[in-house]
Design a protein around this motif. Structure first.
Motif, mmCIF file in Angstrom:
data_model
loop_
_atom_site.group_PDB
_atom_site.id
_atom_site.type_symbol
_atom_site.label_atom_id
_atom_site.label_comp_id
_atom_site.label_asym_id
_atom_site.label_seq_id
_atom_site.Cartn_x
_atom_site.Cartn_y
_atom_site.Cartn_z
ATOM 1 N N MET A 204 14.437 -4.889 -55.491
ATOM 2 C CA MET A 204 14.717 -5.926 -54.855
ATOM 3 C C MET A 204 15.435 -6.619 -54.213
ATOM 4 N N THR A 205 15.842 -7.495 -53.177
ATOM 5 C CA THR A 205 17.049 -7.958 -52.728
ATOM 6 C C THR A 205 17.167 -9.762 -52.821
ATOM 7 N N HIS A 206 17.578 -9.889 -53.065
ATOM 8 C CA HIS A 206 17.998 -11.101 -53.430
ATOM 9 C C HIS A 206 17.236 -12.341 -52.462
ATOM 10 N N PRO A 207 16.901 -13.339 -52.786
ATOM 11 C CA PRO A 207 16.046 -14.341 -52.066
ATOM 12 C C PRO A 207 17.406 -14.741 -50.629
ATOM 13 N N HIS A 208 19.075 -15.156 -51.445
ATOM 14 C CA HIS A 208 19.554 -15.501 -50.344
ATOM 15 C C HIS A 208 19.757 -14.673 -49.363
ATOM 16 N N LEU A 209 19.499 -13.105 -49.264
ATOM 17 C CA LEU A 209 19.840 -12.089 -48.416
ATOM 18 C C LEU A 209 18.693 -12.227 -47.648
ATOM 19 N N GLU A 210 17.627 -12.640 -48.295
ATOM 20 C CA GLU A 210 16.793 -11.956 -47.820
ATOM 21 C C GLU A 210 16.443 -13.159 -46.855
ATOM 22 N N HIS A 211 16.939 -14.900 -46.834
ATOM 23 C CA HIS A 211 16.949 -15.476 -46.116
ATOM 24 C C HIS A 211 17.324 -15.212 -44.755
ATOM 25 N N HIS A 212 18.388 -14.146 -44.981
ATOM 26 C CA HIS A 212 19.701 -14.088 -43.744
ATOM 27 C C HIS A 212 19.152 -12.893 -42.901
ATOM 28 N N LEU A 213 18.742 -11.782 -43.349
ATOM 29 C CA LEU A 213 17.768 -10.616 -43.054
ATOM 30 C C LEU A 213 16.857 -11.639 -42.162
ATOM 31 N N ALA A 214 16.159 -12.543 -42.624
ATOM 32 C CA ALA A 214 14.802 -13.272 -41.520
ATOM 33 C C ALA A 214 15.346 -13.553 -40.491
ATOM 34 N N LEU A 215 16.854 -14.113 -40.425
ATOM 35 C CA LEU A 215 17.614 -15.328 -39.470
ATOM 36 C C LEU A 215 18.154 -13.973 -38.782
ATOM 37 N N LEU A 216 18.319 -12.457 -38.854
ATOM 38 C CA LEU A 216 19.118 -11.506 -37.973
ATOM 39 C C LEU A 216 17.686 -10.847 -37.578
ATOM 40 N N THR A 217 16.565 -10.829 -37.931
ATOM 41 C CA THR A 217 15.827 -9.774 -37.562
ATOM 42 C C THR A 217 15.307 -10.711 -35.896
ATOM 43 N N HIS A 218 15.568 -12.706 -36.422
ATOM 44 C CA HIS A 218 14.741 -13.132 -35.650
ATOM 45 C C HIS A 218 15.493 -13.693 -34.663
ATOM 46 N N LEU A 219 17.166 -13.381 -34.803
ATOM 47 C CA LEU A 219 18.086 -12.889 -34.106
ATOM 48 C C LEU A 219 18.229 -12.183 -32.849
ATOM 49 N N ARG A 220 17.148 -10.402 -33.597
ATOM 50 C CA ARG A 220 17.002 -9.631 -32.607
ATOM 51 C C ARG A 220 16.227 -9.778 -31.973
ATOM 52 N N SER A 221 15.143 -11.070 -32.319
ATOM 53 C CA SER A 221 14.049 -10.430 -30.836
ATOM 54 C C SER A 221 14.085 -11.486 -30.442
ATOM 55 N N ILE A 222 15.421 -12.761 -30.127
ATOM 56 C CA ILE A 222 16.500 -13.303 -29.160
ATOM 57 C C ILE A 222 16.693 -12.276 -27.665
ATOM 58 N N LEU A 223 16.975 -11.472 -28.795
ATOM 59 C CA LEU A 223 18.085 -10.289 -28.481
ATOM 60 C C LEU A 223 17.016 -9.600 -27.696
ATOM 61 N N VAL A 224 16.128 -8.718 -27.878
ATOM 62 C CA VAL A 224 15.302 -8.357 -27.553
ATOM 63 C C VAL A 224 14.143 -9.258 -26.072
ATOM 64 N N ALA A 225 13.906 -9.982 -25.972
ATOM 65 C CA ALA A 225 13.246 -10.707 -25.228
ATOM 66 C C ALA A 225 14.446 -11.032 -23.736
ATOM 67 N N LEU A 226 15.937 -11.390 -24.188
ATOM 68 C CA LEU A 226 16.873 -11.260 -23.091
ATOM 69 C C LEU A 226 16.909 -9.975 -22.561
ATOM 70 N N GLY A 227 16.767 -8.788 -23.182
ATOM 71 C CA GLY A 227 16.998 -7.697 -22.508
ATOM 72 C C GLY A 227 16.052 -7.288 -21.577
#
Length: 136
Positions: free
Chosen positions: A1-24
């Motif tokens: 199981m990952t740490h909540p702090h790491l989970e938070h940042h993984l969720a932010l990275l996933t959101h940023l990736r969706s923005i990058l995909v939309a940009l493309g």
């Protein structure tokens, strides 16, 4: 199981990736280099939960590249990611913001040492409110 702090940042990275995909998808960036960049971004999403320490340099590099390669979305990069990866990413943060994040990390470490729950977003809001109240 990952740490909540790491989970938070993984969720932010996933959101940023969706923005990058939309940009493309909006065809606002050269397709070939963008696809390769997304592959490296996906590599970070895979490696980070497995080895957070070793993934720091890749994360620093990719977040800095997002700001440099895609200035039209630089304002959408979550500030938490700049702090989380540190290094060159800190060049994109003003000193007062760095101070706020240092206080946040200190509070998080204290809570963890005492076995207490820590809500990163709630604490960030409390610190920001206290900081803005002292400026008035």
């Amino acid at each position: 199981m990952t740490h909540p702090h790491l989970e938070h940042h993984l969720a932010l990275l996933t959101h940023l990736r969706s923005i990058l995909v939309a940009l493309g998808e909006a065809e606002q960036v050269p397709e070939e280099s963008h696809a390769l960049f997304l592959e490296r971004f996906d590599e970070l999403l895979t490696l980070l939960p497995q080895d957070p320490i070793q993934s720091q340099y890749l994360g620093q590099d990719l977040i800095a590249q997002v700001i440099q390669r895609y200035p039209q979305i630089a304002h959408l990069v979550p500030r938490d990611l700049l702090w989380f990866f540190g290094g060159d990413c800190l060049h994109f943060m003003p000193d007062d913001e760095i101070d706020l994040y240092q206080q946040l990390d200190e509070r998080r470490f204290e809570a963890e040492e005492q076995g207490e729950a820590f809500d990163w977003n709630q604490e960030k809001q409390l610190l920001a409110l206290g900081d803005s109240a002292s400026k008035h």
